[in-house]
Design an enzyme around this catalytic site. Sequence first.
Site, PDB file in Angstrom:
ATOM      1  N   ASP A 362       0.853  -1.195   0.000  1.00  0.00           N
ATOM      2  CA  ASP A 362       0.000   0.000   0.000  1.00  0.00           C
ATOM      3  C   ASP A 362       0.890   1.247   0.000  1.00  0.00           C
ATOM      4  O   ASP A 362       1.881   1.324   0.729  1.00  0.00           O
ATOM      5  CB  ASP A 362      -0.880  -0.015   1.258  1.00  0.00           C
ATOM      6  CG  ASP A 362      -1.964   1.037   1.199  1.00  0.00           C
ATOM      7  OD1 ASP A 362      -3.088   0.688   0.752  1.00  0.00           O
ATOM      8  OD2 ASP A 362      -1.677   2.194   1.560  1.00  0.00           O
ATOM      9  N   GLU A 406      -4.803   2.434  -4.367  1.00  0.00           N
ATOM     10  CA  GLU A 406      -3.340   2.566  -4.298  1.00  0.00           C
ATOM     11  C   GLU A 406      -2.719   1.321  -3.666  1.00  0.00           C
ATOM     12  O   GLU A 406      -1.618   1.327  -3.174  1.00  0.00           O
ATOM     13  CB  GLU A 406      -2.970   3.845  -3.539  1.00  0.00           C
ATOM     14  CG  GLU A 406      -2.877   3.765  -2.035  1.00  0.00           C
ATOM     15  CD  GLU A 406      -4.163   3.391  -1.277  1.00  0.00           C
ATOM     16  OE1 GLU A 406      -5.141   2.944  -1.909  1.00  0.00           O
ATOM     17  OE2 GLU A 406      -4.158   3.514  -0.055  1.00  0.00           O
TER      18      GLU A 406
HETATM   19  N1  LIG Z   1      -4.413   9.437  -8.134  1.00  0.00           N
HETATM   20  C1  LIG Z   1      -5.088   8.343  -7.780  1.00  0.00           C
HETATM   21  N2  LIG Z   1      -5.478   8.193  -6.512  1.00  0.00           N
HETATM   22  C2  LIG Z   1      -6.137   7.079  -6.137  1.00  0.00           C
HETATM   23  C3  LIG Z   1      -6.439   6.059  -7.078  1.00  0.00           C
HETATM   24  N3  LIG Z   1      -7.069   5.057  -6.427  1.00  0.00           N
HETATM   25  C4  LIG Z   1      -7.177   5.428  -5.139  1.00  0.00           C
HETATM   26  N4  LIG Z   1      -6.595   6.654  -4.962  1.00  0.00           N
HETATM   27  C5  LIG Z   1      -6.481   7.451  -3.762  1.00  0.00           C
HETATM   28  O1  LIG Z   1      -5.706   6.806  -2.801  1.00  0.00           O
HETATM   29  C6  LIG Z   1      -6.041   7.369  -1.542  1.00  0.00           C
HETATM   30  C7  LIG Z   1      -5.992   6.319  -0.472  1.00  0.00           C
HETATM   31  O2  LIG Z   1      -6.172   6.978   0.746  1.00  0.00           O
HETATM   32  P1  LIG Z   1      -6.248   6.216   2.105  1.00  0.00           P
HETATM   33  O3  LIG Z   1      -6.966   4.914   1.936  1.00  0.00           O
HETATM   34  O4  LIG Z   1      -6.830   7.181   3.077  1.00  0.00           O
HETATM   35  O5  LIG Z   1      -4.815   5.868   2.501  1.00  0.00           O
HETATM   36  P2  LIG Z   1      -3.511   6.715   2.539  1.00  0.00           P
HETATM   37  O6  LIG Z   1      -3.795   8.148   2.352  1.00  0.00           O
HETATM   38  O7  LIG Z   1      -2.575   6.140   1.522  1.00  0.00           O
HETATM   39  O8  LIG Z   1      -3.015   6.463   3.962  1.00  0.00           O
HETATM   40  P3  LIG Z   1      -2.335   5.139   4.472  1.00  0.00           P
HETATM   41  O9  LIG Z   1      -2.725   4.016   3.587  1.00  0.00           O
HETATM   42  O10 LIG Z   1      -2.871   4.965   5.829  1.00  0.00           O
HETATM   43  O11 LIG Z   1      -0.863   5.403   4.421  1.00  0.00           O
HETATM   44  C8  LIG Z   1      -7.403   8.014  -1.702  1.00  0.00           C
HETATM   45  O12 LIG Z   1      -7.303   9.407  -1.630  1.00  0.00           O
HETATM   46  C9  LIG Z   1      -7.822   7.621  -3.107  1.00  0.00           C
HETATM   47  O13 LIG Z   1      -8.547   8.637  -3.755  1.00  0.00           O
HETATM   48  C10 LIG Z   1      -6.045   6.273  -8.423  1.00  0.00           C
HETATM   49  O14 LIG Z   1      -6.291   5.459  -9.304  1.00  0.00           O
HETATM   50  N5  LIG Z   1      -5.379   7.403  -8.734  1.00  0.00           N
END
Ligand SMILES: Nc1nc2c(ncn2[C@@H]2O[C@H](COP(=O)(O)OP(=O)(O)OP(=O)(O)O)[C@@H](O)[C@H]2O)c(=O)[nH]1
Length: 488
Positions: A362, A406
């Site tokens: 992650d 992500e």
């Molecule tokens: N740019 C982009 N962002 C994405 C995509 N898929 C998911 N995200 C973003 O990834 C972020 C994941 O956030 P969280 O699940 O809060 O986790 P985090 O901010 O990485 O925090 P931790 O996992 O706790 O380190 C979210 O803001 C989603 O919008 C994508 O395909 N493109």
Amino acid sequence: MHSNKRNELLQQLPTPLMFKQRGDSSYCLNTAFLSLFGISPDSKKGSEPTDFRFYDPLTKNELTGEKCPYQALEKGDVASTWVRLQTPERSLHCFINGSTITDNGTQWLVFHIDANNRVTANNGNDSAGAQRHIEFNQLLTKFSSKLINASAQDLDVIIAQSLAAFGEFCDVDRCYLFEFSDDFALMSNTHEWVAAGVNPYIDELQNMPTKEMPYLIGHIEHGLFKVDDVSNIPDSAIAEREEFQKENICSILCSRIMADGKTHGFIGCDITGSPYTWSASDIEYLKRIGDMLGNTLQNIYNRKAIHTMQQELIEANRQLQKLANIDGLTGIANRRLFNSTLDKDLAQSCRKQDALSLLLIDVDFFKLYNDQYGHVAGDSVLQKVAQTLADSCVGTDDLVARYGGEEFAVILPSTTTDRAKDIANRIVENVKGLGIEHEASPHDGLLTVSIGIATQEDNCDENCVELIDKADKALYRAKSTGRGRVCA
Ligand SMILES: Nc1nc2c(ncn2[C@@H]2O[C@H](COP(=O)(O)OP(=O)(O)OP(=O)(O)O)[C@@H](O)[C@H]2O)c(=O)[nH]1
């Protein structure tokens, strides 16, 4: 009987004969012989044996020495055999029967020539003609069934065999197939059979411009080109006349071959030496052989078209399959392929009693990254991380997938926890090594990933759900203990 009287009698017999008195150098040819071979009575009163050649119809070898019927007869041997008898005017498939007649102390060497093939061909109404039709139908049936089952590779051989069988059956000198190419602009002689002692011409008849032979082509387009005497071809078609005369053709018969709704080519046969009047049977037989070849070519076209269509469908399915299993943003495997692969690999490792490790990866603080650098930059990060994962896993059976958002997953078959830890640490280092600026990250202001590992040892204890759950819990520990690290 006086020898002159004997000579006159032999001359008048209705059977074609070559004869001479023993000791004479020249053979005499009777009227029936001259007419059978198309020889003008004025031009031939007698003939040297060297004017005539005998060929073995099967091997096409010239019969010389002991095997030559003249010499056999001169020696007193029996000379009854099938031969191809070639005169300067005509060659014919004949049964010859040689005998020695002694008359008042004079020995006569007499060859009786039986060449009734063409004679019966002219008349399909009598019993000999009916028998001939039956034989032709048998020939056609034999080659149709061979051709209908022929693969594209065998086709050339079977076409050549059909032409040979037809040429021999009709006792012509050449039998051939021409095919058009370049949208009808060119024609080439693709297959040719020649009788024993007749010159082949196939090599000289390649890629001929059709516009130079409008007379021939015009007739072919209407189905049939029939010339009993080439010297009667009008001056307006001098190109054709000269070409035929160059090849010593006196009579020519060609029938169009249709395939795929178009004129594909034509089948033809020639008589060399002297003119011959084509009979209705000759025309019917040639047309039917042409139709048979046309049907075969049509069949091959259809099979080719079906094969091409099948290949296109297979390729389209392959592409669809690929698209259905690939993540659009990163180009690595998607969740769907991950699920099916994990199922399959887990079952296999269980069968082989082998270890299998799963990494869940992650991106850290990715929400903050998106917030600060924008979603487009976030997408680019996901692509770079995916590429780094792919580059860090070098096993041929490893699968790197986007698990969602992500989050990524890596399946590592035949991999123990210790080995999986090495790989996971390498991934953490490599991602950090990308040097992607992330101001909110506590790890030197660089973007990092956290990884959770779960391993199924060789005991088949876990199913997919349990293994993923274990990896997820390990990932949670990695997150909660500072991120940018590996937990198993
Ligand atoms: N740019 C982009 N962002 C994405 C995509 N898929 C998911 N995200 C973003 O990834 C972020 C994941 O956030 P969280 O699940 O809060 O986790 P985090 O901010 O990485 O925090 P931790 O996992 O706790 O380190 C979210 O803001 C989603 O919008 C994508 O395909 N493109």
